[in-house]
Design a protein around this motif. Structure first.
Motif, short mmCIF file in Angstrom:
data_model
loop_
_atom_site.label_atom_id
_atom_site.label_comp_id
_atom_site.label_asym_id
_atom_site.label_seq_id
_atom_site.Cartn_x
_atom_site.Cartn_y
_atom_site.Cartn_z
N TYR A 170 21.53 -10.47 0.31
CA TYR A 170 20.13 -10.29 -0.09
C TYR A 170 19.45 -9.37 0.92
N LEU A 171 18.82 -8.35 0.39
CA LEU A 171 18.08 -7.40 1.24
C LEU A 171 16.59 -7.64 1.09
N LEU A 172 15.92 -7.88 2.21
CA LEU A 172 14.46 -8.05 2.20
C LEU A 172 13.95 -7.48 3.51
N ARG A 173 13.50 -6.24 3.47
CA ARG A 173 13.02 -5.65 4.73
C ARG A 173 11.83 -6.45 5.26
N HIS A 174 11.78 -6.62 6.56
CA HIS A 174 10.62 -7.33 7.11
C HIS A 174 9.43 -6.36 7.20
N SER B 54 17.99 -7.58 -4.24
CA SER B 54 16.84 -7.12 -3.47
C SER B 54 15.65 -7.20 -4.42
N LEU B 55 15.16 -8.42 -4.57
CA LEU B 55 14.14 -8.71 -5.57
C LEU B 55 12.89 -9.31 -4.94
N GLY B 56 12.77 -9.15 -3.64
CA GLY B 56 11.54 -9.55 -2.96
C GLY B 56 11.48 -11.01 -2.58
N ILE C 197 13.03 -1.81 8.14
CA ILE C 197 11.69 -1.20 8.22
C ILE C 197 11.69 0.23 7.67
N MET C 198 10.48 0.72 7.46
CA MET C 198 10.29 2.15 7.22
C MET C 198 9.92 2.76 8.57
N VAL C 199 10.57 3.84 8.92
CA VAL C 199 10.25 4.51 10.18
C VAL C 199 9.07 5.45 9.93
N LEU D 74 0.80 -1.23 0.00
CA LEU D 74 0.00 0.00 0.00
C LEU D 74 0.83 1.28 0.00
N TYR D 75 2.06 1.18 0.50
CA TYR D 75 2.91 2.37 0.65
C TYR D 75 3.74 2.67 -0.58
N CYS D 76 3.83 1.73 -1.50
CA CYS D 76 4.89 1.78 -2.51
C CYS D 76 4.42 2.35 -3.85
N GLY D 77 5.17 3.31 -4.36
CA GLY D 77 4.81 4.00 -5.60
C GLY D 77 4.86 3.14 -6.84
N MET E 71 21.33 -5.13 -7.07
CA MET E 71 20.23 -5.18 -8.05
C MET E 71 18.92 -5.17 -7.29
N GLN E 72 18.21 -4.05 -7.38
CA GLN E 72 16.93 -3.97 -6.66
C GLN E 72 15.79 -3.75 -7.65
N GLY E 73 14.65 -4.34 -7.36
CA GLY E 73 13.51 -4.12 -8.25
C GLY E 73 12.22 -4.63 -7.67
N GLY E 74 11.14 -4.31 -8.35
CA GLY E 74 9.84 -4.85 -7.98
C GLY E 74 9.85 -6.36 -8.22
N GLU E 75 8.81 -7.03 -7.78
CA GLU E 75 8.73 -8.48 -8.03
C GLU E 75 8.20 -8.67 -9.44
N ASP E 76 9.14 -8.78 -10.35
CA ASP E 76 8.86 -8.80 -11.78
C ASP E 76 9.01 -10.23 -12.29
N PRO F 198 13.07 6.48 6.55
CA PRO F 198 11.73 7.03 6.86
C PRO F 198 10.71 6.66 5.79
N PHE F 199 9.46 6.47 6.19
CA PHE F 199 8.37 6.34 5.23
C PHE F 199 8.14 7.72 4.60
N LEU F 200 7.98 7.74 3.31
CA LEU F 200 7.64 8.99 2.61
C LEU F 200 6.47 8.68 1.69
N PRO F 201 5.43 9.50 1.72
CA PRO F 201 4.24 9.17 0.91
C PRO F 201 4.47 9.32 -0.59
N LYS G 106 11.72 6.75 -13.17
CA LYS G 106 10.53 5.87 -13.11
C LYS G 106 10.50 4.99 -11.86
N TYR G 107 11.63 4.88 -11.19
CA TYR G 107 11.67 4.04 -9.97
C TYR G 107 11.32 4.94 -8.79
N MET G 108 10.08 5.37 -8.73
CA MET G 108 9.64 6.32 -7.71
C MET G 108 8.84 5.59 -6.64
N LEU G 109 9.52 5.23 -5.56
CA LEU G 109 8.84 4.54 -4.46
C LEU G 109 8.02 5.54 -3.66
N TYR G 110 8.50 6.79 -3.64
CA TYR G 110 7.85 7.88 -2.90
C TYR G 110 8.11 9.17 -3.67
N1 SAM Z 1 10.59 -5.68 -4.20
C1 SAM Z 1 11.68 -5.74 -3.30
C2 SAM Z 1 11.19 -5.88 -1.87
O1 SAM Z 1 10.01 -5.82 -1.65
O2 SAM Z 1 12.04 -6.07 -1.01
C3 SAM Z 1 12.65 -4.56 -3.41
C4 SAM Z 1 12.06 -3.26 -3.81
S1 SAM Z 1 11.08 -2.48 -2.54
C5 SAM Z 1 10.45 -1.12 -3.45
C6 SAM Z 1 12.35 -1.81 -1.48
C7 SAM Z 1 11.92 -1.11 -0.22
O3 SAM Z 1 11.43 0.18 -0.51
C8 SAM Z 1 10.82 -1.74 0.57
O4 SAM Z 1 11.31 -2.75 1.38
C9 SAM Z 1 10.23 -0.56 1.36
O5 SAM Z 1 10.60 -0.58 2.73
C10 SAM Z 1 10.81 0.66 0.66
N2 SAM Z 1 9.73 1.59 0.27
C11 SAM Z 1 8.69 1.34 -0.54
N3 SAM Z 1 7.83 2.37 -0.56
C12 SAM Z 1 8.34 3.31 0.28
C13 SAM Z 1 7.90 4.60 0.72
N4 SAM Z 1 6.76 5.11 0.30
N5 SAM Z 1 8.68 5.27 1.59
C14 SAM Z 1 9.85 4.76 2.01
N6 SAM Z 1 10.31 3.55 1.66
C15 SAM Z 1 9.57 2.83 0.80
#
Ligand code: SAM
Length: 349
Positions: A160-164, A140-142, A203-205, A70-73, A108-113, A234-237, A307-311
């Protein structure tokens, strides 16, 4: 009677606190306590890593994603997101530029493609390793299966990076659609670790609905899971998500958490994130001064970066150019740090 400073000292000596103690710290800390934690964190990092700051070349390989976080662009439901994915040659060309600049880790980071099959990713990893044998590869591919992670590891991937995202399952379900669960996420993290990856959670703070109880659970989870890396930003909208109007995460709290994690885990590889630099000018440098020891400049092609705009308003630093990196090196040298040309592996203590 508990006292925050005493608890931070206890964390330093015992490397463990109870859930209640973590909660007490988060609920009661003052600016002075954060300053104390920061000094201690820097001292601890120095004792393990000296003055070295590690750089990782971030390559945003795809913004296609099958998930609806829900948070991810770049989530699957954002119809205004222009999708792209990099080819093998494009990824290798990012590595080549990065190598010349002194990068010895590529992330190498990306969406789950779905296009990023095991076969494709393994081939890319093998090719990077063949062309740049002195470099580490972080993925970091999910979420993927055990067999998939194993294949990627056998192909040569190191980390491998996978935030919980949050260690509280109810909170997890407020941030994700019902097809995603904390249980699966933790299973993935455990698989990664057991396979042998240097594994990162995080995590996102200030993510929506996050409380200090959740953050206390996150700290306890990090303590027990004992990752080699931890991504805290930090979480950014993002304007096209359901969380568009939610508050940004706190800059100060992010710095404080970086310090606490460094105190708890002296050897951890702790990035000062782009999100922190986006939230405040000079934020990434301040993250380092709070205990982080990794910076991840963006090596992606310019078209991908946009184009890789998470926030919203993602920071474009120019650090990935020769001049930009040189400036950064000078800036850090002036405050006693050295950006090193090194794989920057986790140091076992
Ligand atoms: N798909 C992979 C995954 O889920 O681990 C890697 C890409 S994912 C976009 C990488 C990280 O971006 C996520 O773990 C999340 O914490 C962070 N992220 C996504 N949306 C964000 C937002 N709005 N603000 C801050 N961080 C965000």
């Amino acid at each position: 009677m508990m006292n925050v400073k005493d608890l931070i000292e206890k964390l330093n000596t015992q490397k463990s606190l109870t859930l209640e103690e973590y909660f007490f710290i988060l609920d009661n800390y003052t600016e002075k306590d954060a300053e104390f934690a920061k000094k201690l964190a820097v001292q601890i990092r120095k004792s393990v890593y000296g003055n070295a700051i590690y750089i990782r070349g971030l390559i945003e390989v795809s913004n296609y994603c099958k998930n609806g976080c829900l948070y991810c662009g770049i989530n699957r439901d954002n119809k205004s997101c222009t999708r792209y994915r990099l080819s093998m040659e494009e990824i290798l060309s990012c590595c080549e530029n990065g190598y010349k600049l002194g990068f010895r880790t590529f992330v190498m980071q990306g969406g789950e493609d779905n296009h990023f099959t095991d076969e494709f990713v393994c081939n890319v990893v093998k090719e990077i390793k063949a062309r740049f044998p002195d470099c580490a590869v972080t993925l970091s591919l999910g979420e993927r299966s055990y067999d998939s992670y194993k294949a990627l590891y056998d192909a040569g991937a190191d980390r491998y990076l996978l935030r919980h995202e949050t260690a509280d399952s109810e909170h997890y379900s407020m941030l994700h659609p019902s097809d995603l669960s904390l249980k699966t996420r933790i299973e993935c993290l455990e698989n990664l670790k057991s396979i042998g990856f240097q594994t990162g959670c995080g995590i996102m703070v200030g993510s929506p609905y996050q409380t200090n109880e959740h953050l206390a659970k996150d700290l306890k989870f990090i303590e027990e899971f004992d990752p080699q890396m931890c991504g805290i930003g930090p979480f950014l909208p993002h304007k096209d998500t359901v969380f568009a109007d939610k508050e940004k995460g706190s800059f100060e709290l992010t710095l404080f958490l970086l310090s606490l994690i460094r105190i708890m885990k002296p050897s951890i590889l702790l990035p000062s994130t782009t999100a922190l630099g986006t939230l405040r000018e000079g934020g990434r440098e301040m993250g380092i001064m709070a205990g982080a020891n990794v910076i991840m400049p963006n090596l992606s092609p310019d078209t991908a970066k946009d184009k890789y705009m998470l926030y919203d308003n993602k920071l474009r630093t120019g650090l990935e150019s020769v001049e930009g990196l040189e400036k950064l090196k000078q800036k850090f040298a002036s405050i006693g740090y050295e950006i090193v040309t090194d794989r920057g592996d986790y140091k076992k203590q």
